[in-house]
Design a protein around this motif. Structure first.
Motif, PDB file in Angstrom:
ATOM      1  N   MET A  19      41.825 -13.949  39.603  1.00  0.00           N
ATOM      2  CA  MET A  19      42.633 -12.767  39.529  1.00  0.00           C
ATOM      3  C   MET A  19      42.265 -11.913  38.338  1.00  0.00           C
ATOM      4  O   MET A  19      41.646 -12.348  37.422  1.00  0.00           O
ATOM      5  CB  MET A  19      44.078 -13.189  39.399  1.00  0.00           C
ATOM      6  N   PHE A  20      42.767 -10.710  38.403  1.00  0.00           N
ATOM      7  CA  PHE A  20      42.501  -9.817  37.284  1.00  0.00           C
ATOM      8  C   PHE A  20      43.733  -9.043  36.922  1.00  0.00           C
ATOM      9  O   PHE A  20      44.607  -8.852  37.721  1.00  0.00           O
ATOM     10  CB  PHE A  20      41.404  -8.844  37.637  1.00  0.00           C
ATOM     11  N   PRO A  21      43.777  -8.543  35.671  1.00  0.00           N
ATOM     12  CA  PRO A  21      44.957  -7.912  35.127  1.00  0.00           C
ATOM     13  C   PRO A  21      44.944  -6.403  35.177  1.00  0.00           C
ATOM     14  O   PRO A  21      43.923  -5.778  35.274  1.00  0.00           O
ATOM     15  CB  PRO A  21      44.909  -8.351  33.687  1.00  0.00           C
ATOM     16  N   PRO A  22      46.127  -5.829  35.029  1.00  0.00           N
ATOM     17  CA  PRO A  22      46.246  -4.395  34.878  1.00  0.00           C
ATOM     18  C   PRO A  22      46.112  -3.985  33.437  1.00  0.00           C
ATOM     19  O   PRO A  22      46.118  -4.815  32.570  1.00  0.00           O
ATOM     20  CB  PRO A  22      47.652  -4.109  35.376  1.00  0.00           C
ATOM     21  N   LEU A  23      46.053  -2.694  33.201  1.00  0.00           N
ATOM     22  CA  LEU A  23      45.827  -2.226  31.847  1.00  0.00           C
ATOM     23  C   LEU A  23      47.113  -1.875  31.113  1.00  0.00           C
ATOM     24  O   LEU A  23      47.081  -1.597  29.933  1.00  0.00           O
ATOM     25  CB  LEU A  23      44.918  -0.985  31.874  1.00  0.00           C
ATOM     26  N   PHE A  24      48.287  -1.894  31.809  1.00  0.00           N
ATOM     27  CA  PHE A  24      49.496  -1.526  31.087  1.00  0.00           C
ATOM     28  C   PHE A  24      49.998  -2.715  30.270  1.00  0.00           C
ATOM     29  O   PHE A  24      49.609  -3.846  30.498  1.00  0.00           O
ATOM     30  CB  PHE A  24      50.586  -1.035  32.044  1.00  0.00           C
ATOM     31  N   PRO A  25      50.881  -2.478  29.283  1.00  0.00           N
ATOM     32  CA  PRO A  25      51.282  -3.536  28.352  1.00  0.00           C
ATOM     33  C   PRO A  25      51.855  -4.729  29.067  1.00  0.00           C
ATOM     34  O   PRO A  25      52.609  -4.619  30.036  1.00  0.00           O
ATOM     35  CB  PRO A  25      52.325  -2.843  27.468  1.00  0.00           C
ATOM     36  N   ILE A 115      33.286  -6.206  38.958  1.00  0.00           N
ATOM     37  CA  ILE A 115      34.347  -5.433  39.596  1.00  0.00           C
ATOM     38  C   ILE A 115      33.812  -4.881  40.909  1.00  0.00           C
ATOM     39  O   ILE A 115      32.731  -4.288  40.957  1.00  0.00           O
ATOM     40  CB  ILE A 115      34.826  -4.288  38.695  1.00  0.00           C
ATOM     41  N   LEU A 116      34.579  -5.084  41.990  1.00  0.00           N
ATOM     42  CA  LEU A 116      34.204  -4.604  43.313  1.00  0.00           C
ATOM     43  C   LEU A 116      35.163  -3.512  43.762  1.00  0.00           C
ATOM     44  O   LEU A 116      36.321  -3.458  43.322  1.00  0.00           O
ATOM     45  CB  LEU A 116      34.245  -5.742  44.338  1.00  0.00           C
ATOM     46  N   PRO A 219      38.863 -16.726  29.685  1.00  0.00           N
ATOM     47  CA  PRO A 219      40.264 -16.501  29.317  1.00  0.00           C
ATOM     48  C   PRO A 219      40.667 -15.039  29.413  1.00  0.00           C
ATOM     49  O   PRO A 219      39.838 -14.126  29.354  1.00  0.00           O
ATOM     50  CB  PRO A 219      40.334 -17.004  27.872  1.00  0.00           C
ATOM     51  N   SER A 220      41.973 -14.838  29.536  1.00  0.00           N
ATOM     52  CA  SER A 220      42.519 -13.476  29.626  1.00  0.00           C
ATOM     53  C   SER A 220      42.123 -12.633  28.423  1.00  0.00           C
ATOM     54  O   SER A 220      41.965 -11.418  28.539  1.00  0.00           O
ATOM     55  CB  SER A 220      44.041 -13.539  29.749  1.00  0.00           C
ATOM     56  N   THR A 221      41.938 -13.267  27.269  1.00  0.00           N
ATOM     57  CA  THR A 221      41.498 -12.544  26.069  1.00  0.00           C
ATOM     58  C   THR A 221      40.213 -11.777  26.338  1.00  0.00           C
ATOM     59  O   THR A 221      40.084 -10.592  25.999  1.00  0.00           O
ATOM     60  CB  THR A 221      41.236 -13.532  24.912  1.00  0.00           C
ATOM     61  N   PHE A 226      36.918  -6.997  28.241  1.00  0.00           N
ATOM     62  CA  PHE A 226      36.000  -6.372  29.200  1.00  0.00           C
ATOM     63  C   PHE A 226      36.628  -5.120  29.817  1.00  0.00           C
ATOM     64  O   PHE A 226      35.970  -4.075  29.949  1.00  0.00           O
ATOM     65  CB  PHE A 226      35.634  -7.374  30.289  1.00  0.00           C
ATOM     66  N   LEU A 227      37.907  -5.191  30.194  1.00  0.00           N
ATOM     67  CA  LEU A 227      38.578  -4.050  30.815  1.00  0.00           C
ATOM     68  C   LEU A 227      38.682  -2.878  29.841  1.00  0.00           C
ATOM     69  O   LEU A 227      38.569  -1.708  30.244  1.00  0.00           O
ATOM     70  CB  LEU A 227      39.964  -4.455  31.298  1.00  0.00           C
ATOM     71  N   LYS A 228      38.906  -3.174  28.574  1.00  0.00           N
ATOM     72  CA  LYS A 228      38.956  -2.102  27.580  1.00  0.00           C
ATOM     73  C   LYS A 228      37.606  -1.396  27.484  1.00  0.00           C
ATOM     74  O   LYS A 228      37.539  -0.169  27.375  1.00  0.00           O
ATOM     75  CB  LYS A 228      39.369  -2.655  26.220  1.00  0.00           C
TER      76      LYS A 228
END
Length: 490
Positions: A19-25, A115-116, A219-221, A226-228
């Motif tokens: 899974m992957f996360p969103p960018l909001f807090p 990312i797809l 890890p999510s860290t 990467f998303l940033k």
């Protein structure tokens, strides 16, 4: 300064996408429900192309599958190794036979993340973006979601977080923060999600040792990092740290560098030439803190209140183009320096690239890029090959009368052609094709010579190709070189 980059092409052995996360807090994020997880974790079908190192004109297609999950922005997160060398990608939801065609938007082979995007926007009508949580704690209970071998529907396995360490990623050979779990991870799980209340990481690999139920997670860290990087829709990568260090575990070594028992740090043993580090650091400096965090004599820095991690982790959390703050001791005096992180670290493994080659006189010549290694200023200045960009290797010899005596030649890296060195594959090719000498003389790094009768090799060339069923005697970029040579000969 350069070392050969060995052409590698892995057959995909997958573990399970996650899974992957969103960018909001994260404070806004609610725990994931079973329904949202099942609708948002997907199976990925991949057709990829592989090439044989010794016969680069041959290619084969390989089918494989992994896992992935929906994140914000109508995107799907998975592992880079799931889609490496892909030519066609499809996405499928649990309980729905329909497959949707997907495209690779971004790949970080260094971090093993991809990312797809899905061509049909209606794919995202069902399934919510999964949310990224915090780094889990040791002994915390977790669940792995994905599509491992053994069935077609979504699978869950449960376990605990065993370790959080700084370890090599199998896909890139580079080291980053990694979570170890005791939940079962199998081929097909790659790219799948590690979940506590939210996504804690992405499944990336299983242990290659004999240990059972040992899996590894990005890890999510690092996912958040990467998303940033991708907020500007451009992948810049992870900063290179252009020095080498030695641990100060020896009391004698500590005393030599004026360090008391309580004063910790790591010793700079080499500063890489032609890097920003040359301007602010020296061999013999002791680094005591990174971004204000203490560095112990074994190179570890605090990760949280109870655990440490290798200090380079705090380099990884920076973006390329930022600076890292270092506290150092030079000649017994404390100093603060800011080191620009202006260069990205790169894996030396090759992905998503076709081999570069040509055949002449039955000799198969293959090229691979050189890559920078950390050399001291003294060694760099003495290096006669500092400008070399490509290595050229004889990978095999197609037996014919024009190459008698070399049929059993092992893989041979070449240094010279007709007594002259070369820096690029293009230069080597043009030297070979334009020589008027009766013999083409090749020399390896030990002085071993290969002689090619030019007239005989050219006369037999097409016959050799026909005998071995070769329809393409060179890679695509050579077409432009041949046109250039043809123009010059007019």
């Amino acid at each position: 300064m350069f070392m050969s980059r060995i052409f590698r092409h892995r057959m995909l052995t997958l573990l399970a996408c996650a899974m992957f996360p969103p960018l909001f807090p994260m404070a806004m994020a609610e725990p994931q429900t079973e329904e949202s997880l099942e609708n948002s974790i997907v199976k990925i079908y991949v057709t990829s192309k592989t090439y044989a190192t010794f016969s680069p004109w041959n290619s084969d297609s390989v089918t494989s599958n992994g896992s992935g999950f929906i994140i914000d922005g109508h995107r799907i997160l998975t592992n880079a190794h799931v889609v490496a060398d892909q030519v066609f990608v499809e996405i499928q939801r649990d309980g729905n036979p329909k497959r949707y065609q997907a495209e690779v938007q971004t790949v970080s082979h260094e971090m093993d993340i991809a990312i797809l995007t899905v061509k049909d926007p209606h794919f995202f009508d069902k399934g919510q973006p999964l949310q990224l949580g915090d780094l889990p704690d040791i002994h915390q209970e977790i669940t792995v979601y994905g599509y491992p071998i053994g069935g077609d529907t979504i699978s869950t396995t449960r376990g605990i977080v065993s370790r959080i360490e700084y370890l090599p990623y199998f896909h890139s050979g580079l080291s980053f923060e990694m979570i170890q779990i005791d939940a079962a991870v199998n081929p097909g799980n790659s790219g799948g999600a590690l979940v506590d209340n939210r996504v804690a990481g992405i499944v990336t690999q299983k242990s290659e040792s004999d240990g059972e139920n040992i899996g590894y997670i990005i890890p999510s860290t690092m996912v958040r990092r990467f998303l940033k990087d991708m907020e500007d829709n451009r992948y810049d990568g992870f900063p290179d740290f252009p020095i080498e260090v030695e641990f100060l575990l020896s009391p004698a070594l500590k005393k030599k560098y004026r360090r008391d028992e309580e004063q910790t740090g790591v010793l700079i043993s080499k500063v890489c030439a032609n890097t920003s580090a040359e301007k602010v650091l020296r061999r013999g400096d002791v680094i005591t803190h990174i971004d204000g965090k203490n560095i112990d004599d074994d190179g570890s820095s605090p990760l949280n209140a109870r655990k440490n991690i290798y200090f380079i982790h705090y380099i990884d959390l920076h973006q390329v183009g930022e600076t890292v703050s270092l506290d150092i001791v030079r000649d017994g005096k404390p100093l603060k320096v800011d080191l620009p992180l202006d260069k990205a670290d790169k894996t030396t493994y090759l992905f998503d690239q076709k081999p570069r080659y040509f055949i002449y006189g039955g000799f198969v010549f293959a090229a691979d890029e050189t890559y920078d290694s950390c050399m001291s200023r003294e060694d760099y200045d003495d290096d006669k090959n500092k400008d070399k960009q490509d290595n050229v290797t004889v990978t095999q010899v197609l037996a014919a009368s024009s190459n008698l005596g070399f049929h059993d030649l092992p893989t041979t890296a070449l240094k010279k052609i007709n007594g002259k060195t070369f820096n690029t594959f293009e230069a080597f090719y043009k030297q070979l094709k334009t020589t008027t000498e009766p013999f083409i003389m090749l020399e390896d790094y030990s002085g071993y010579e290969i002689a090619i009768d030019r007239e005989l090799a050219e006369r037999e060339h097409q016959e050799i190709l026909d005998q071995y069923g070769i329809h393409r005697d060179h890679s695509a970029e050579i077409d432009a070189w041949d046109k250039e040579l043809a123009q010059q000969s007019k």
